[in-house]
Scaffold this motif. Structure first.
Motif, PDB file in Angstrom:
ATOM      1  N   VAL A   1       0.873  -1.180   0.000  1.00 42.83           N
ATOM      2  CA  VAL A   1       0.000   0.000   0.000  1.00 42.83           C
ATOM      3  C   VAL A   1       0.902   1.219   0.000  1.00 42.83           C
ATOM      4  CG1 VAL A   1      -1.740   1.325   1.246  1.00 42.83           C
ATOM      5  CG2 VAL A   1      -1.848  -1.181   1.243  1.00 42.83           C
ATOM      6  N   ARG A   2       0.794   2.037  -1.046  1.00 38.07           N
ATOM      7  CA  ARG A   2       1.631   3.232  -1.153  1.00 38.07           C
ATOM      8  C   ARG A   2       0.768   4.429  -1.501  1.00 38.07           C
ATOM      9  NH1 ARG A   2       4.601  -0.595  -4.230  1.00 38.07           N
ATOM     10  NH2 ARG A   2       6.512  -1.300  -3.167  1.00 38.07           N
ATOM     11  N   THR A   3       1.048   5.560  -0.858  1.00 33.55           N
ATOM     12  CA  THR A   3       0.342   6.804  -1.163  1.00 33.55           C
ATOM     13  C   THR A   3       1.353   7.935  -1.281  1.00 33.55           C
ATOM     14  OG1 THR A   3       0.001   7.559   1.130  1.00 33.55           O
ATOM     15  CG2 THR A   3      -1.600   5.972   0.243  1.00 33.55           C
ATOM     16  N   SER A   4       0.895   9.039  -1.844  1.00 34.66           N
ATOM     17  CA  SER A   4       1.765  10.200  -2.019  1.00 34.66           C
ATOM     18  C   SER A   4       2.063  10.924  -0.713  1.00 34.66           C
ATOM     19  CB  SER A   4       1.121  11.186  -3.010  1.00 34.66           C
ATOM     20  OG  SER A   4      -0.152  11.605  -2.536  1.00 34.66           O
ATOM     21  N   SER A   5       1.322  10.565   0.358  1.00 36.90           N
ATOM     22  CA  SER A   5       1.507  11.248   1.640  1.00 36.90           C
ATOM     23  C   SER A   5       2.541  10.572   2.531  1.00 36.90           C
ATOM     24  CB  SER A   5       0.166  11.306   2.390  1.00 36.90           C
ATOM     25  OG  SER A   5      -0.328  10.002   2.645  1.00 36.90           O
ATOM     26  N   GLY A   6       3.290   9.624   1.969  1.00 30.17           N
ATOM     27  CA  GLY A   6       4.353   8.998   2.752  1.00 30.17           C
ATOM     28  C   GLY A   6       3.986   7.656   3.343  1.00 30.17           C
ATOM     29  N   THR A   7       2.938   7.035   2.842  1.00 33.77           N
ATOM     30  CA  THR A   7       2.552   5.697   3.299  1.00 33.77           C
ATOM     31  C   THR A   7       3.168   4.645   2.387  1.00 33.77           C
ATOM     32  OG1 THR A   7       0.467   6.413   4.297  1.00 33.77           O
ATOM     33  CG2 THR A   7       0.617   4.103   3.638  1.00 33.77           C
ATOM     34  N   ASP A   8       3.881   3.725   2.976  1.00 32.86           N
ATOM     35  CA  ASP A   8       4.504   2.626   2.227  1.00 32.86           C
ATOM     36  C   ASP A   8       4.506   1.399   3.126  1.00 32.86           C
ATOM     37  OD1 ASP A   8       5.913   0.888   0.664  1.00 32.86           O
ATOM     38  OD2 ASP A   8       7.652   2.189   0.377  1.00 32.86           O
ATOM     39  N   LEU A   9       3.512   0.539   2.934  1.00 30.15           N
ATOM     40  CA  LEU A   9       3.363  -0.665   3.749  1.00 30.15           C
ATOM     41  C   LEU A   9       3.534  -1.889   2.856  1.00 30.15           C
ATOM     42  CD1 LEU A   9       0.185   0.453   5.744  1.00 30.15           C
ATOM     43  CD2 LEU A   9       2.528   0.398   6.606  1.00 30.15           C
ATOM     44  N   ARG A  10       4.426  -2.775   3.243  1.00 30.62           N
ATOM     45  CA  ARG A  10       4.677  -3.990   2.471  1.00 30.62           C
ATOM     46  C   ARG A  10       3.979  -5.167   3.144  1.00 30.62           C
ATOM     47  NH1 ARG A  10       9.122  -2.762  -0.815  1.00 30.62           N
ATOM     48  NH2 ARG A  10       9.158  -0.472  -0.995  1.00 30.62           N
ATOM     49  N   LEU A  11       3.340  -5.987   2.332  1.00 30.26           N
ATOM     50  CA  LEU A  11       2.558  -7.100   2.866  1.00 30.26           C
ATOM     51  C   LEU A  11       3.340  -8.401   2.806  1.00 30.26           C
ATOM     52  CD1 LEU A  11      -1.165  -7.816   2.470  1.00 30.26           C
ATOM     53  CD2 LEU A  11       0.447  -9.584   1.710  1.00 30.26           C
ATOM     54  N   GLN A  12       3.242  -9.165   3.895  1.00 31.20           N
ATOM     55  CA  GLN A  12       3.810 -10.503   3.962  1.00 31.20           C
ATOM     56  C   GLN A  12       2.789 -11.441   4.591  1.00 31.20           C
ATOM     57  OE1 GLN A  12       7.454 -10.021   6.214  1.00 31.20           O
ATOM     58  NE2 GLN A  12       8.659  -9.705   4.349  1.00 31.20           N
ATOM     59  N   GLU A  13       2.939 -12.705   4.331  1.00 29.79           N
ATOM     60  CA  GLU A  13       2.017 -13.683   4.894  1.00 29.79           C
ATOM     61  C   GLU A  13       2.169 -13.770   6.405  1.00 29.79           C
ATOM     62  OE1 GLU A  13       0.917 -18.478   4.583  1.00 29.79           O
ATOM     63  OE2 GLU A  13       2.580 -17.626   3.430  1.00 29.79           O
ATOM     64  N   LEU A  14       1.045 -13.915   7.091  1.00 24.44           N
ATOM     65  CA  LEU A  14       1.029 -14.127   8.539  1.00 24.44           C
ATOM     66  C   LEU A  14       0.425 -15.514   8.779  1.00 24.44           C
ATOM     67  CD1 LEU A  14       1.341 -12.994  11.461  1.00 24.44           C
ATOM     68  CD2 LEU A  14      -1.036 -12.224  11.277  1.00 24.44           C
ATOM     69  N   PRO A  15       1.228 -16.482   9.173  1.00 26.57           N
ATOM     70  CA  PRO A  15       0.707 -17.835   9.376  1.00 26.57           C
ATOM     71  C   PRO A  15      -0.354 -17.868  10.477  1.00 26.57           C
ATOM     72  CG  PRO A  15       3.109 -17.847   9.278  1.00 26.57           C
ATOM     73  CD  PRO A  15       2.695 -16.409   9.397  1.00 26.57           C
ATOM     74  N   VAL A  16      -1.475 -18.481  10.179  1.00 27.62           N
ATOM     75  CA  VAL A  16      -2.540 -18.657  11.170  1.00 27.62           C
ATOM     76  C   VAL A  16      -3.042 -20.093  11.049  1.00 27.62           C
ATOM     77  CG1 VAL A  16      -3.298 -16.273  11.387  1.00 27.62           C
ATOM     78  CG2 VAL A  16      -4.175 -17.643   9.509  1.00 27.62           C
ATOM     79  N   ARG A  17      -3.096 -20.766  12.180  1.00 25.82           N
ATOM     80  CA  ARG A  17      -3.565 -22.143  12.200  1.00 25.82           C
ATOM     81  C   ARG A  17      -4.588 -22.312  13.321  1.00 25.82           C
ATOM     82  NH1 ARG A  17       1.894 -22.353  11.200  1.00 25.82           N
ATOM     83  NH2 ARG A  17       2.508 -23.379   9.245  1.00 25.82           N
ATOM     84  N   GLY A  18      -5.577 -23.126  13.046  1.00 28.08           N
ATOM     85  CA  GLY A  18      -6.566 -23.429  14.070  1.00 28.08           C
ATOM     86  C   GLY A  18      -7.477 -22.273  14.413  1.00 28.08           C
ATOM     87  N   ALA A  19      -7.626 -21.331  13.489  1.00 26.38           N
ATOM     88  CA  ALA A  19      -8.508 -20.183  13.729  1.00 26.38           C
ATOM     89  C   ALA A  19      -9.820 -20.418  12.993  1.00 26.38           C
ATOM     90  CB  ALA A  19      -7.855 -18.887  13.258  1.00 26.38           C
ATOM     91  N   GLY A  20     -10.854 -20.812  13.722  1.00 25.97           N
ATOM     92  CA  GLY A  20     -12.133 -21.097  13.095  1.00 25.97           C
ATOM     93  C   GLY A  20     -12.051 -22.348  12.230  1.00 25.97           C
ATOM     94  N   ASP A  21     -12.916 -22.417  11.224  1.00 21.19           N
ATOM     95  CA  ASP A  21     -12.908 -23.554  10.307  1.00 21.19           C
ATOM     96  C   ASP A  21     -11.768 -23.456   9.297  1.00 21.19           C
ATOM     97  OD1 ASP A  21     -15.219 -24.712  11.465  1.00 21.19           O
ATOM     98  OD2 ASP A  21     -16.487 -23.325  10.340  1.00 21.19           O
ATOM     99  N   GLU A  22     -11.403 -22.248   8.941  1.00 21.19           N
ATOM    100  CA  GLU A  22     -10.277 -21.983   8.044  1.00 21.19           C
ATOM    101  C   GLU A  22      -9.941 -20.506   8.157  1.00 21.19           C
ATOM    102  OE1 GLU A  22     -11.318 -22.586   3.940  1.00 21.19           O
ATOM    103  OE2 GLU A  22     -13.427 -22.121   4.305  1.00 21.19           O
ATOM    104  N   ALA A  23      -8.697 -20.161   7.840  1.00 21.85           N
ATOM    105  CA  ALA A  23      -8.283 -18.762   8.000  1.00 21.85           C
ATOM    106  C   ALA A  23      -7.069 -18.446   7.148  1.00 21.85           C
ATOM    107  CB  ALA A  23      -7.975 -18.469   9.471  1.00 21.85           C
ATOM    108  N   VAL A  24      -6.929 -17.173   6.820  1.00 23.18           N
ATOM    109  CA  VAL A  24      -5.742 -16.659   6.138  1.00 23.18           C
ATOM    110  C   VAL A  24      -5.333 -15.377   6.845  1.00 23.18           C
ATOM    111  CG1 VAL A  24      -6.262 -17.673   3.896  1.00 23.18           C
ATOM    112  CG2 VAL A  24      -7.155 -15.402   4.458  1.00 23.18           C
TER     113      VAL A  24
END
Length: 210
Positions: free
Chosen positions: A132-155
């Motif tokens: 996520v990048r914006t002209s106002s100085g926002t720069d967020l990089r996404l990476q996977e966050l492992p989640v297990r056993g959260a509900g029936d399924e999760a990401v």
């Protein structure tokens, strides 16, 4: 008179559903389902220490610009889950005691087993959201966050970087409990603790599973 957060969410959903529809799976408001979600969100969830137990208005994305995939991943926690076959929706937020710490929880209930399909689609969107990048100085990089056993399924995913030039972090977890999509974001300045995120997710799921 001050309006409660779930009332605001309910009004929002009413407006969204009025124009929603899909082939063979039209959206409609189920009064009983709405009442159940209102009741769920009116209870004090077992959040980690330091969080307020009183729910506030739905979480809002702190940036106005994001691509279609990233918005699709983040919007459900703010009360804007996918509309096809949606029967009820509500969203609230809680403040933590960390710097800039906030947890957003969105619940969306579906008919015709659509919750599973929506989670699959959101998982694909998460895989396509790289930054996520914006002209106002926002720069967020996404990476996977492992989640297990959260509900029936999760990401899950984690975004790290800068928001308007300041260090910022956000974890997002999307899970399914039966016919309900449970969306959680956990934000903070500098960093967020994944273990604490997990506890927020567990608290949100317990609200639906109880």
């Amino acid at each position: 008179m001050k309006r409660q957060p779930w009332i605001i969410a309910s009004v929002l959903v009413t407006g969204l559903l009025a124009g929603c529809g899909g082939e063979g799976a039209e959206s409609f408001i189920d009064a009983q389902a709405m009442a159940q979600l209102r009741e769920v969100l009116s209870k004090e969830p077992p959040l980690p220490d330091g969080f307020t137990v009183r729910p506030e208005q739905a979480w809002r994305m702190p940036f106005g610009q994001a691509d279609r995939n990233c918005r699709a991943v983040l919007e459900p926690a703010g009360g804007r889950a996918p509309g096809q076959a949606l029967t009820a929706q509500a969203a609230v937020s809680y403040h933590g005691d960390g710097l800039g710490e906030q947890a957003g929880v969105g619940l969306a209930r579906y008919a015709n087993e659509e919750a599973e399909g929506h989670l699959d689609a959101l998982a694909e969107a998460m895989g396509a959201c790289h930054a996520v990048r914006t002209s106002s100085g926002t720069d967020l990089r996404l990476q996977e966050l492992p989640v297990r056993g959260a509900g029936d399924e999760a990401v899950g995913a984690t975004l790290r970087g800068r928001l308007n030039g300041y260090p910022y972090a956000m974890d997002v977890v999307l899970s399914r409990v039966g016919d309900t999509l449970v969306s959680v974001v956990h934000t903070g300045m500098n960093d967020v603790d994944p273990a604490r995120t997990r506890k927020v997710v567990e608290a949100a799921i317990s609200m639906v599973s109880a």
